[in-house]
Design an enzyme around this catalytic site. Structure first.
Site, PDB file in Angstrom:
ATOM      1  CB  THR A 219      -0.765  -0.022   1.158  1.00 55.34           C
ATOM      2  OG1 THR A 219      -1.980  -0.999   1.043  1.00 55.34           O
ATOM      3  CG2 THR A 219      -1.609   1.264   1.399  1.00 55.34           C
ATOM      4  NE  ARG A 247      -9.832  -6.094   4.135  1.00 53.02           N
ATOM      5  CZ  ARG A 247      -8.875  -5.375   3.878  1.00 53.02           C
ATOM      6  NH1 ARG A 247      -8.415  -4.537   2.865  1.00 53.02           N
ATOM      7  NH2 ARG A 247      -8.002  -5.369   5.044  1.00 53.02           N
ATOM      8  CB  ILE A 248     -13.866  -1.577   2.563  1.00 58.34           C
ATOM      9  CG1 ILE A 248     -14.662  -1.339   1.259  1.00 58.34           C
ATOM     10  CG2 ILE A 248     -13.280  -0.047   2.833  1.00 58.34           C
ATOM     11  CD1 ILE A 248     -15.784  -0.613   1.437  1.00 58.34           C
ATOM     12  N   GLY A 249     -10.754  -2.177   3.585  1.00 60.54           N
ATOM     13  CA  GLY A 249      -9.693  -2.045   4.798  1.00 60.54           C
ATOM     14  C   GLY A 249      -9.660  -0.781   5.347  1.00 60.54           C
ATOM     15  CG  ASP A 250      -5.642   0.231   7.306  1.00 61.20           C
ATOM     16  OD1 ASP A 250      -5.946  -0.294   6.356  1.00 61.20           O
ATOM     17  OD2 ASP A 250      -5.063   1.101   7.692  1.00 61.20           O
ATOM     18  CB  THR A 270       1.002   0.410   5.062  1.00 55.23           C
ATOM     19  OG1 THR A 270       1.237  -1.013   4.621  1.00 55.23           O
ATOM     20  CG2 THR A 270       2.311   0.698   5.964  1.00 55.23           C
ATOM     21  N   GLY A 271      -0.658  -2.050   6.844  1.00 54.15           N
ATOM     22  CA  GLY A 271      -0.833  -3.327   7.421  1.00 54.15           C
ATOM     23  C   GLY A 271      -2.146  -4.168   7.212  1.00 54.15           C
ATOM     24  N   GLY A 273      -5.648  -4.120   7.649  1.00 50.01           N
ATOM     25  CA  GLY A 273      -6.587  -3.059   7.808  1.00 50.01           C
ATOM     26  C   GLY A 273      -7.535  -3.318   9.005  1.00 50.01           C
TER      27      GLY A 273
END
Ligand code: ASP
Length: 354
Positions: A219, A247-250, A270-271, A273
């Site tokens: 990312t 799916r949606i991350g951070d 980054t990581g 989420g």
């Protein structure tokens, strides 16, 4: 009596004079740092946390380092000529999105169905304005669409088809979904598909398996203090390899993967989420400074080292005085930074930390 008065006046007048000079010099220094009316600026960028770069090929290392240097230079050139934080963040993140060896824009990871679904967000720490887009599949530079959410809509977050219709209406550049798919990500996805079902379903909830080079996340993000004293942050991603549809991350979630506030700092994460969302990591760093009285370094390290489990990711942050923090709890995090005082760094692994 008269001579006593004369003696104290002799002592007092130069004292007042000297301390007022000292005060005004202190004030000048302070305003140079805080209000940024001078030439003080700072920038940090990342190209994702994850597996140990020692496991990558020489070519992969070289391409990512070149990508970091080139993107950093875009930001430095603009900041040196008085560029505004939001413009710098957008331009730098676009450069990283266009680079095929980072997991954002072209070169994004593939989801469980083999599609690239992109998320991005941007935040202006001066006016506290933010814009996000998620699950877009045809927007060439999601960070620019996120910025248009701020300038051209009454909302802060647009998703999927709605976000793409918005892009169409504005004439924001669209591409065919194949534009994002690279051979490198095709190979990663094929390897991911061969894995057993347990691996596929559990890793979104857990820290990264850092012994596996597949889990280099990639990312991208950029945080800036400009010479006008304003902060901004931007983050853009293809998410996690093999993520479920929808799916949606951070990364597009303000307060989780991205945040900026002039009074405190600008942050891009980054990581994994899911973990950053649960702990509202970006917001936590800012609040620890604002309410907890912590320095940028302390607040950022606390979030990464004490709140998140080991091997879950990292973040980059700059504060309103130009300090930079880049903690991560994975073996590697692609990152680079520069400041107006001449400081420059770029690194992928731990041993190269500044
Ligand atoms: N944080 C991103 C996500 O969970 C992934 C990454 O940082 O690489 O979507």
């Amino acid at each position: 009596m008269k001579s006593k008065f004369f003696l104290s006046a002799c002592w007092l007048i130069p004292h007042i004079f000297l301390s007022s000079i000292a005060h005004s010099l202190r004030g000048q220094q302070e305003s140079q740092t805080v209000n940024g009316s001078s030439s003080i600026w700072s920038i940090a960028i990342h190209g994702g946390a994850g597996a140990d770069p020692k496991r990558w090929t020489h070519e992969q290392i070289q391409l990512r380092m070149e990508g970091l240097h080139a993107a950093l230079q875009v930001g430095v050139s603009s900041l040196e000529s008085g560029g505004e934080a939001m413009d710098v963040v957008e331009a730098v993140v676009r450069a990283l999105e266009d680079h095929p060896h980072f997991n954002a824009g072209r070169g994004a990871v593939w989801n469980a169905e083999g599609n690239c679904m992109l998320d991005a967000s941007i935040m202006d720490g001066h006016q506290m304005l933010c814009g996000s887009v998620a699950s877009v599949q045809r927007v060439k530079n999601p960070i620019s669409l996120a910025r248009r959410v701020i300038s051209d809509s009454a909302h802060v977050f647009l998703v999927g088809d709605g976000a793409e219709k918005f892009a169409e209406q504005l004439g924001v550049a669209l591409v065919e979904p194949d534009y994002f798919r690279t051979d490198e990500q095709r190979r990663s996805w094929n390897r991911w598909k061969e894995r057993d079902v347990t691996n596929k379903t559990s890793w979104n909830q857990n820290p990264i398996n850092v012994d596996d080079p597949l889990f280099y996340l990639g990312t991208v993000g950029c945080v800036v203090l400009d010479s006008h004293g304003n902060l901004a942050a931007g983050t853009s991603t293809g998410g996690l390899l093999g993520k479920r549809w929808g799916r949606i991350g951070d990364s597009p979630i303000i307060g989780a993967g991205n945040y900026a506030k002039n009074a405190t700092c600008a942050i891009s994460c980054t990581g994994v989420g899911e973990l950053f969302i649960r702990h509202a990591i970006a917001m936590r760093v800012s609040l620890q400074m604002e309410l907890g009285g912590k320095s940028l370094e302390e607040a950022a390290s606390e979030a990464i080292d004490s709140i998140l489990p080991k091997d879950s990711g990292g973040l980059i942050a700059v504060d309103h005085r130009g300090h930079i923090a880049m903690p991560f709890n994975t073996p590697g995090m692609a990152r680079a930074a520069a400041r107006s005082d001449g400081y420059r760094m770029a690194a992928l692994g731990k041993e190269e930390s500044p």
